[in-house]
Design an enzyme around this catalytic site. Structure first.
Site, mmCIF file in Angstrom:
data_model
loop_
_atom_site.group_PDB
_atom_site.id
_atom_site.type_symbol
_atom_site.label_atom_id
_atom_site.label_comp_id
_atom_site.label_asym_id
_atom_site.label_seq_id
_atom_site.Cartn_x
_atom_site.Cartn_y
_atom_site.Cartn_z
ATOM 1 N N ASN A 17 0.674 -1.179 0.110
ATOM 2 C CA ASN A 17 -0.084 0.015 -0.020
ATOM 3 C C ASN A 17 0.834 1.174 -0.070
ATOM 4 O O ASN A 17 1.599 1.671 0.922
ATOM 5 C CB ASN A 17 -0.823 0.083 1.317
ATOM 6 C CG ASN A 17 -2.111 0.957 1.333
ATOM 7 O OD1 ASN A 17 -2.485 1.264 2.196
ATOM 8 N ND2 ASN A 17 -2.387 1.455 0.303
ATOM 9 N N GLN A 69 -2.090 6.846 -1.785
ATOM 10 C CA GLN A 69 -2.358 8.124 -0.977
ATOM 11 C C GLN A 69 -1.261 8.921 -0.963
ATOM 12 O O GLN A 69 0.035 8.379 -0.863
ATOM 13 C CB GLN A 69 -2.993 7.556 0.305
ATOM 14 C CG GLN A 69 -4.291 7.023 0.186
ATOM 15 C CD GLN A 69 -4.779 6.673 1.643
ATOM 16 O OE1 GLN A 69 -4.229 6.042 2.508
ATOM 17 N NE2 GLN A 69 -6.118 6.637 1.894
ATOM 18 N N ASN A 71 -6.588 10.452 -1.045
ATOM 19 C CA ASN A 71 -6.693 9.251 -2.066
ATOM 20 C C ASN A 71 -6.000 9.640 -3.378
ATOM 21 O O ASN A 71 -5.854 10.948 -3.717
ATOM 22 C CB ASN A 71 -7.966 8.907 -2.050
ATOM 23 C CG ASN A 71 -8.443 8.030 -0.934
ATOM 24 O OD1 ASN A 71 -7.776 7.576 -0.094
ATOM 25 N ND2 ASN A 71 -9.718 8.213 -0.719
ATOM 26 N N CYS A 97 -5.701 6.046 7.581
ATOM 27 C CA CYS A 97 -5.127 5.092 6.789
ATOM 28 C C CYS A 97 -3.952 4.471 7.921
ATOM 29 O O CYS A 97 -2.739 4.994 7.897
ATOM 30 C CB CYS A 97 -4.252 5.621 5.371
ATOM 31 S SG CYS A 97 -3.333 4.239 4.499
ATOM 32 N N ASN A 109 -1.783 1.803 7.236
ATOM 33 C CA ASN A 109 -0.658 1.445 6.711
ATOM 34 C C ASN A 109 0.088 2.902 6.523
ATOM 35 O O ASN A 109 1.473 2.942 6.732
ATOM 36 C CB ASN A 109 -0.815 0.678 5.186
ATOM 37 C CG ASN A 109 -1.216 -0.712 5.428
ATOM 38 O OD1 ASN A 109 -0.882 -1.263 6.444
ATOM 39 N ND2 ASN A 109 -1.963 -1.056 4.266
ATOM 40 N N ASN A 158 -11.962 5.244 8.698
ATOM 41 C CA ASN A 158 -12.684 5.095 7.542
ATOM 42 C C ASN A 158 -13.916 4.269 7.602
ATOM 43 O O ASN A 158 -13.930 3.042 8.215
ATOM 44 C CB ASN A 158 -11.890 4.872 6.362
ATOM 45 C CG ASN A 158 -10.750 5.882 5.926
ATOM 46 O OD1 ASN A 158 -10.938 6.840 6.132
ATOM 47 N ND2 ASN A 158 -9.791 5.173 5.982
ATOM 48 N N GLU A 173 -10.528 0.351 -2.270
ATOM 49 C CA GLU A 173 -10.454 1.680 -1.564
ATOM 50 C C GLU A 173 -11.194 2.715 -2.238
ATOM 51 O O GLU A 173 -11.008 3.062 -3.699
ATOM 52 C CB GLU A 173 -8.958 1.994 -1.158
ATOM 53 C CG GLU A 173 -8.483 1.266 -0.067
ATOM 54 C CD GLU A 173 -7.159 1.821 0.441
ATOM 55 O OE1 GLU A 173 -7.389 3.084 0.937
ATOM 56 O OE2 GLU A 173 -6.147 1.262 0.263
ATOM 57 N N CYS A 199 -4.753 -2.655 3.087
ATOM 58 C CA CYS A 199 -5.478 -1.495 3.479
ATOM 59 C C CYS A 199 -5.504 -1.695 4.995
ATOM 60 O O CYS A 199 -6.272 -2.761 5.634
ATOM 61 C CB CYS A 199 -6.866 -1.416 3.093
ATOM 62 S SG CYS A 199 -7.991 0.048 3.778
ATOM 63 N N SER A 256 -6.866 0.317 7.548
ATOM 64 C CA SER A 256 -7.968 0.227 8.320
ATOM 65 C C SER A 256 -8.873 -0.749 7.923
ATOM 66 O O SER A 256 -9.864 -1.035 8.831
ATOM 67 C CB SER A 256 -8.634 1.740 7.765
ATOM 68 O OG SER A 256 -8.825 1.824 6.725
#
Length: 257
Positions: free
Chosen positions: A12, A45, A65, A74, A76, A148, A197, A206, A208
């Site tokens: 990610n 992101q 994003n 986020c 990660n 999120n 996402e 991801c 979250s």
């Protein structure tokens, strides 16, 4: 010129930008241009790190994003932000508190990985929305707020699912909530997951989303595996979860802002 570090957490990937020393406001159109993997830097992101807003945290971050829209969380990315802060000596390499749009997150180095303590996710209840989606989904599902919003769909197999088509099918329900879509499979304390996402597409990992499904399934501890790697979760108490995962530096560069 604005300097950045390219980083990733289990694939990610992020562009991390320093807004500590000078206040930056990046245009949505610029973020979208930079995220292009053929004509720009390429990333899931962009992370903007800034000075604290109040005295209850050390740094604040914003996540954007690939389409330029702001995301609330986020995980990660929060590990990558912490790694960036320590590597550039903005704070000693020990526990720090980072504020996102709606949560405070504690990050601490653990060997070559980073431990994150964060609030356990809440199941989002909306009876009308659940009834509408039940007409389109035959599997068990939950809406989960993990910083999120995530629509988490439990399935017996996730390998051959067309997640792009599934997201498109459910867009009218989840897009207004800026909601991500995850499909997952549970086997004892191991969870396999795939995530689409919002504003990005399917990602290798991801954080979250992994927290969301872990919050639904965990007893004491569990491991969440995506195509990009694994994240380990441990329940600290009824309110707090511990996540351990990597944050890798890729390269540094700069762009015209």
């Amino acid at each position: 010129m604005t300097s950045f570090d390219k980083m990733h957490g289990n694939g990610n990937d992020f562009v991390v930008v320093n807004s500590i020393e000078k206040d930056l406001v990046l245009r949505k159109s610029l973020i979208k241009k930079l995220s292009d993997r053929n004509r720009g830097i390429g990333f899931d992101q962009l992370i903007l790190i800034s000075v604290p807003i109040k005295d209850n945290h050390d740094f604040s971050v914003k996540f954007f994003n690939a389409d330029g829209c702001e995301a609330s969380m986020c995980l990660n990315g929060i590990r990558s932000a912490a790694s960036y802060i320590w590597r550039h000596d903005f704070a000693p390499k020990k526990s720090i508190i980072i504020k996102t749009k709606n949560r405070l997150v504690i990050c601490k180095p653990v060997g070559n990985k980073i431990r994150v303590n964060i609030k356990i996710s809440d199941v989002y209840k909306n009876d009308s929305l659940y009834r509408k989606i039940s007409g389109d989904i035959s599997h068990k599902f939950d809406f989960v707020d993990s910083g999120n919003m995530h629509l988490c769909i439990k399935q017996s197999s996730i390998k051959n699912v067309d997640i792009n088509a599934l997201y498109k099918k459910l867009t009218r329900y989840i897009k207004p909530l800026q909601c991500n879509l995850s499909i997952y499979k549970v086997s004892k304390d191991n969870i396999d997951i795939r995530t689409y996402e919002n504003g990005v597409g399917e990602t290798l990992s991801c954080g979250s989303a992994s927290l969301a499904v872990a919050s639904l399934c965990i007893k004491d501890k569990c491991r969440v595996k995506s195509s990009g790697g694994v994240l380990d979760f441990k329940k600290k108490n009824n309110d707090t979860m511990e996540m351990i995962g990597p944050a890798e530096f890729v390269f540094s560069g700069s762009f015209d802002d």
